[in-house]
Write an enzyme that holds these catalytic residues in place. Structure first.
Site, PDB file in Angstrom:
ATOM      1  N   ASN A 113      72.723 102.619  47.480  1.00 15.41           N
ATOM      2  CA  ASN A 113      72.692 101.179  47.747  1.00 15.41           C
ATOM      3  C   ASN A 113      73.371 100.467  46.584  1.00 15.41           C
ATOM      4  O   ASN A 113      73.376 100.961  45.456  1.00 15.41           O
ATOM      5  CB  ASN A 113      71.248 100.690  47.864  1.00 15.41           C
ATOM      6  CG  ASN A 113      71.167  99.219  48.220  1.00 15.41           C
ATOM      7  OD1 ASN A 113      71.944  98.731  49.065  1.00 15.41           O
ATOM      8  ND2 ASN A 113      70.260  98.494  47.599  1.00 15.41           N
ATOM      9  N   HIS A 115      73.258  96.787  44.601  1.00 15.35           N
ATOM     10  CA  HIS A 115      72.385  95.618  44.463  1.00 15.35           C
ATOM     11  C   HIS A 115      72.982  94.671  43.420  1.00 15.35           C
ATOM     12  O   HIS A 115      73.353  95.114  42.322  1.00 15.35           O
ATOM     13  CB  HIS A 115      70.987  96.070  44.032  1.00 15.35           C
ATOM     14  CG  HIS A 115      70.035  94.925  43.895  1.00 15.35           C
ATOM     15  ND1 HIS A 115      69.477  94.287  44.981  1.00 15.35           N
ATOM     16  CD2 HIS A 115      69.581  94.267  42.796  1.00 15.35           C
ATOM     17  CE1 HIS A 115      68.703  93.302  44.558  1.00 15.35           C
ATOM     18  NE2 HIS A 115      68.747  93.263  43.243  1.00 15.35           N
ATOM     19  N   SER A 142      74.537  96.845  40.434  1.00 20.29           N
ATOM     20  CA  SER A 142      74.075  98.217  40.172  1.00 20.29           C
ATOM     21  C   SER A 142      74.204  99.056  41.439  1.00 20.29           C
ATOM     22  O   SER A 142      73.941  98.564  42.541  1.00 20.29           O
ATOM     23  CB  SER A 142      72.590  98.227  39.779  1.00 20.29           C
ATOM     24  OG  SER A 142      72.331  97.397  38.674  1.00 20.29           O
ATOM     25  N   ASP A 151      64.914  98.724  45.922  1.00 14.51           N
ATOM     26  CA  ASP A 151      65.798  98.467  44.776  1.00 14.51           C
ATOM     27  C   ASP A 151      65.324  99.210  43.521  1.00 14.51           C
ATOM     28  O   ASP A 151      65.644  98.804  42.389  1.00 14.51           O
ATOM     29  CB  ASP A 151      65.907  96.955  44.470  1.00 14.51           C
ATOM     30  CG  ASP A 151      66.516  96.171  45.631  1.00 14.51           C
ATOM     31  OD1 ASP A 151      67.334  96.749  46.366  1.00 14.51           O
ATOM     32  OD2 ASP A 151      66.167  94.987  45.794  1.00 14.51           O
TER      33      ASP A 151
HETATM   34  C1  GRF Z   1      76.715  92.660  48.300  1.00 14.19           C
HETATM   35  O1  GRF Z   1      76.935  91.667  47.380  1.00 14.19           O
HETATM   36  C2  GRF Z   1      75.677  93.628  47.811  1.00 14.19           C
HETATM   37  O2  GRF Z   1      75.481  93.590  46.429  1.00 14.19           O
HETATM   38  C3  GRF Z   1      74.430  93.223  48.510  1.00 14.19           C
HETATM   39  O3  GRF Z   1      74.830  92.678  49.733  1.00 14.19           O
HETATM   40  C4  GRF Z   1      76.160  92.175  49.620  1.00 14.19           C
HETATM   41  C5  GRF Z   1      76.922  92.665  50.807  1.00 14.19           C
HETATM   42  O4  GRF Z   1      78.191  92.059  50.913  1.00 14.19           O
HETATM   43  N1  GRF Z   1      73.536  94.338  48.651  1.00 14.19           N
HETATM   44  P1  GRF Z   1      79.247  92.580  51.981  1.00 14.19           P
HETATM   45  O5  GRF Z   1      78.611  92.519  53.361  1.00 14.19           O
HETATM   46  O6  GRF Z   1      79.653  93.970  51.602  1.00 14.19           O
HETATM   47  O7  GRF Z   1      80.382  91.594  51.861  1.00 14.19           O
END
Ligand code: GRF
Length: 228
Positions: A113, A115, A142, A151
């Site tokens: 993931n 985050h 991260s 997370d």
């Molecule tokens: C990203 O900023 C990520 O950090 C978070 O969700 C967002 C997803 O953006 N988990 P996208 O859909 O890839 O544009």
């Protein structure tokens, strides 16, 4: 004699939103023939990421959560769709549902993931707003292995972003996402190639235990040396 060409490593992406990370991964994979974006799964039929996946020609499965469906039942639908194409790595890229314990355990060491904070700081939502309210001087993104703690899985790598004097949530988000789009494909590739492994005692990087998160520079440099 003709050399046998190895099958590409198959990567599945779960998303609920715009899909900018999917686009970044696709751009990376285009130049690395050992990797393939093989499947996109979404719970949101109208997500921008679905349109991107279609343009990119990636097989896409839409698994909305039906009225009255429990989380476990929805997880089972997603799990069935995912398993049907037997991915080697599962990438959460803005997937806005909390996955249940069985699902997470099924992909232990294979699911990542991203985050938008320097974990363990600011788990959960509104990370930019909270970091600005606290007067943080650094923010960032991260990438971690997914475990049952939201997370909270072992962190593999981080991209740090300086917080500027006139920063707003939008500007901080934009710069953090630029950094994340460089970072995430490098980490996905490192896990796919088993350069990064979730071992019993933590994360290893080329067989050595990680004592602190990798940087994009460390990942990018190693990738260039090994894969051009
Ligand atoms: C990203 O900023 C990520 O950090 C978070 O969700 C967002 C997803 O953006 N988990 P996208 O859909 O890839 O544009």
């Amino acid at each position: 004699m003709r050399q046998r060409v190895a099958e590409p490593i198959r990567i599945a992406v779960l998303l609920s939103g715009a899909g900018s990370n999917l686009a970044a991964l696709a751009a990376y994979v285009q130049h690395h023939a050992d990797l393939r974006l093989d499947h996109v799964i979404t719970d949101q039929p109208s997500a921008g990421g679905v349109a991107r996946a279609q343009v990119l020609g990636i097989p896409t499965t839409v698994c909305p959560r039906a009225d009255g469906q429990s989380r476990d039942e929805h997880d089972a639908d997603v799990q069935a769709a995912l398993s049907a194409r037997t991915p080697d790595v599962v990438v959460l890229a803005g997937y806005m549902r909390i996955l249940g314990a069985d699902f997470v355990r099924a992909w232990h060491g294979k699911m990542l993931n991203v985050h938008p904070s320097l974990l363990p700081k600011y788990k959960g939502l509104h990370t930019y707003r909270r970091a600005l309210a606290d007067g943080e001087r650094w923010h960032g993104s991260s990438v971690h292995f997914v475990t049952e703690t939201l997370d909270g899985g072992p962190v593999i790598a981080q991209a740090r972003v300086a917080v500027l004097g006139d920063e707003t949530e939008d500007t901080l988000r934009a710069r953090t996402q630029l950094a994340e789009h460089i970072l995430y494909p490098l980490v996905v590739a490192a896990v796919a190639r088993k350069h990064v492994v979730l071992a019993r005692d933590g994360v290893t990087w080329h067989g050595t235990p990680l004592t602190e998160p990798l940087t994009p520079d460390e990942l990018g440099h190693a990738a260039m040396q090994r894969h051009g």
